[in-house]
Design a protein around this motif. Structure first.
Motif, PDB file in Angstrom:
ATOM      1  N   UNK A 188      60.050  -6.795 139.675  1.00 21.15           N
ATOM      2  CA  UNK A 188      60.069  -6.217 138.491  1.00 21.15           C
ATOM      3  C   UNK A 188      60.518  -4.971 138.275  1.00 21.15           C
ATOM      4  N   UNK A 189      60.333  -4.094 139.410  1.00 22.26           N
ATOM      5  CA  UNK A 189      61.003  -2.799 139.350  1.00 22.26           C
ATOM      6  C   UNK A 189      62.272  -2.717 140.064  1.00 22.26           C
ATOM      7  N   UNK A 190      62.769  -3.873 140.583  1.00 18.20           N
ATOM      8  CA  UNK A 190      64.126  -3.739 140.887  1.00 18.20           C
ATOM      9  C   UNK A 190      64.958  -4.729 140.240  1.00 18.20           C
ATOM     10  N   UNK A 191      65.840  -4.302 139.344  1.00 14.39           N
ATOM     11  CA  UNK A 191      66.613  -5.005 138.377  1.00 14.39           C
ATOM     12  C   UNK A 191      67.529  -6.057 138.744  1.00 14.39           C
ATOM     13  N   UNK A 192      68.075  -5.883 140.019  1.00 15.95           N
ATOM     14  CA  UNK A 192      68.833  -6.967 140.561  1.00 15.95           C
ATOM     15  C   UNK A 192      68.119  -7.946 141.499  1.00 15.95           C
ATOM     16  N   UNK A 193      66.822  -7.982 141.563  1.00 16.50           N
ATOM     17  CA  UNK A 193      66.175  -8.643 142.331  1.00 16.50           C
ATOM     18  C   UNK A 193      65.373  -9.858 141.482  1.00 16.50           C
ATOM     19  N   UNK A 194      65.370 -11.028 141.710  1.00 19.34           N
ATOM     20  CA  UNK A 194      64.670 -12.080 141.047  1.00 19.34           C
ATOM     21  C   UNK A 194      63.965 -12.935 142.105  1.00 19.34           C
ATOM     22  N   UNK A 195      62.774 -13.321 141.889  1.00 21.12           N
ATOM     23  CA  UNK A 195      62.025 -13.911 142.737  1.00 21.12           C
ATOM     24  C   UNK A 195      62.231 -15.661 142.286  1.00 21.12           C
ATOM     25  N   UNK A 196      62.588 -16.253 143.229  1.00 21.01           N
ATOM     26  CA  UNK A 196      62.712 -17.811 142.655  1.00 21.01           C
ATOM     27  C   UNK A 196      61.515 -18.576 143.421  1.00 21.01           C
ATOM     28  N   UNK A 197      60.882 -18.082 144.130  1.00 25.33           N
ATOM     29  CA  UNK A 197      59.763 -18.873 144.930  1.00 25.33           C
ATOM     30  C   UNK A 197      58.893 -17.812 145.569  1.00 25.33           C
ATOM     31  N   UNK A 198      57.685 -18.231 145.323  1.00 24.39           N
ATOM     32  CA  UNK A 198      56.672 -17.368 146.278  1.00 24.39           C
ATOM     33  C   UNK A 198      55.389 -18.366 146.319  1.00 24.39           C
ATOM     34  N   UNK A 199      55.024 -18.723 147.511  1.00 23.14           N
ATOM     35  CA  UNK A 199      54.092 -19.653 147.784  1.00 23.14           C
ATOM     36  C   UNK A 199      53.336 -19.246 149.014  1.00 23.14           C
ATOM     37  N   UNK A 200      52.066 -19.316 148.888  1.00 16.47           N
ATOM     38  CA  UNK A 200      51.036 -18.962 149.814  1.00 16.47           C
ATOM     39  C   UNK A 200      50.600 -20.328 150.438  1.00 16.47           C
ATOM     40  N   UNK A 201      50.372 -20.385 151.785  1.00 18.84           N
ATOM     41  CA  UNK A 201      49.595 -21.518 152.570  1.00 18.84           C
ATOM     42  C   UNK A 201      48.795 -20.624 153.526  1.00 18.84           C
ATOM     43  N   UNK A 202      47.597 -20.490 153.176  1.00 22.37           N
ATOM     44  CA  UNK A 202      46.367 -19.519 153.979  1.00 22.37           C
ATOM     45  C   UNK A 202      47.132 -18.254 153.992  1.00 22.37           C
ATOM     46  N   UNK A 203      47.396 -17.748 155.201  1.00 24.27           N
ATOM     47  CA  UNK A 203      47.454 -16.250 155.231  1.00 24.27           C
ATOM     48  C   UNK A 203      48.937 -16.092 155.580  1.00 24.27           C
ATOM     49  N   UNK A 204      49.989 -17.047 155.108  1.00 26.21           N
ATOM     50  CA  UNK A 204      51.283 -17.061 155.280  1.00 26.21           C
ATOM     51  C   UNK A 204      52.108 -17.414 153.870  1.00 26.21           C
ATOM     52  N   UNK A 205      52.970 -16.447 153.553  1.00 22.78           N
ATOM     53  CA  UNK A 205      53.675 -16.559 151.994  1.00 22.78           C
ATOM     54  C   UNK A 205      55.218 -16.997 152.568  1.00 22.78           C
TER      55      UNK A 205
END
Length: 103
Positions: free
Chosen positions: A31-48
């Motif tokens: 959100x603080x970097x205008x040119x960066x957009x998150x398409x996916x953020x998925x957690x599986x236990x202690x791994x993202x």
């Protein structure tokens, strides 16, 4: 395909607290970097697992959380390779802020 960018960030929080702080941390950081957009953020236990987009290019990777460090691995497309050093510094800096004791 280029070699992955790997960043290791030490912490003293323990695995559970580090995971708690990092959950949704990518979205907040983007959100603080205008040119960066998150398409996916998925957690599986202690791994993202994540996929982001910058300057029209997609990058993907994963974060492994251990008891005393976090390991970030990102595969950048060839067009973003020239920004690899800056990306590594930014990831390390944001990670250290999220994992500092005071939060």
């Amino acid at each position: 395909m280029s070699a992955p960018l790997v960043i290791s960030i030490p912490h003293r929080l323990g695995k559970d607290e580090a995971v708690r702080r990092l959950q949704n941390g990518l979205t907040r950081a983007a959100a603080s970097v205008p040119v960066l957009k998150v398409d996916e953020e998925r957690w599986d236990g202690d791994q993202m697992f994540f996929r982001v987009r910058a300057l029209g290019q997609a990058a993907s990777g994963h974060i492994d959380v251990a008891d005393d460090y976090v390991r970030v691995e990102v595969v950048l497309p060839w067009l973003l390779q020239r920004f690899a050093e800056a990306a590594q510094a930014a990831i390390r800096s944001r990670g250290q802020l999220l994992l500092s004791k005071k939060s």
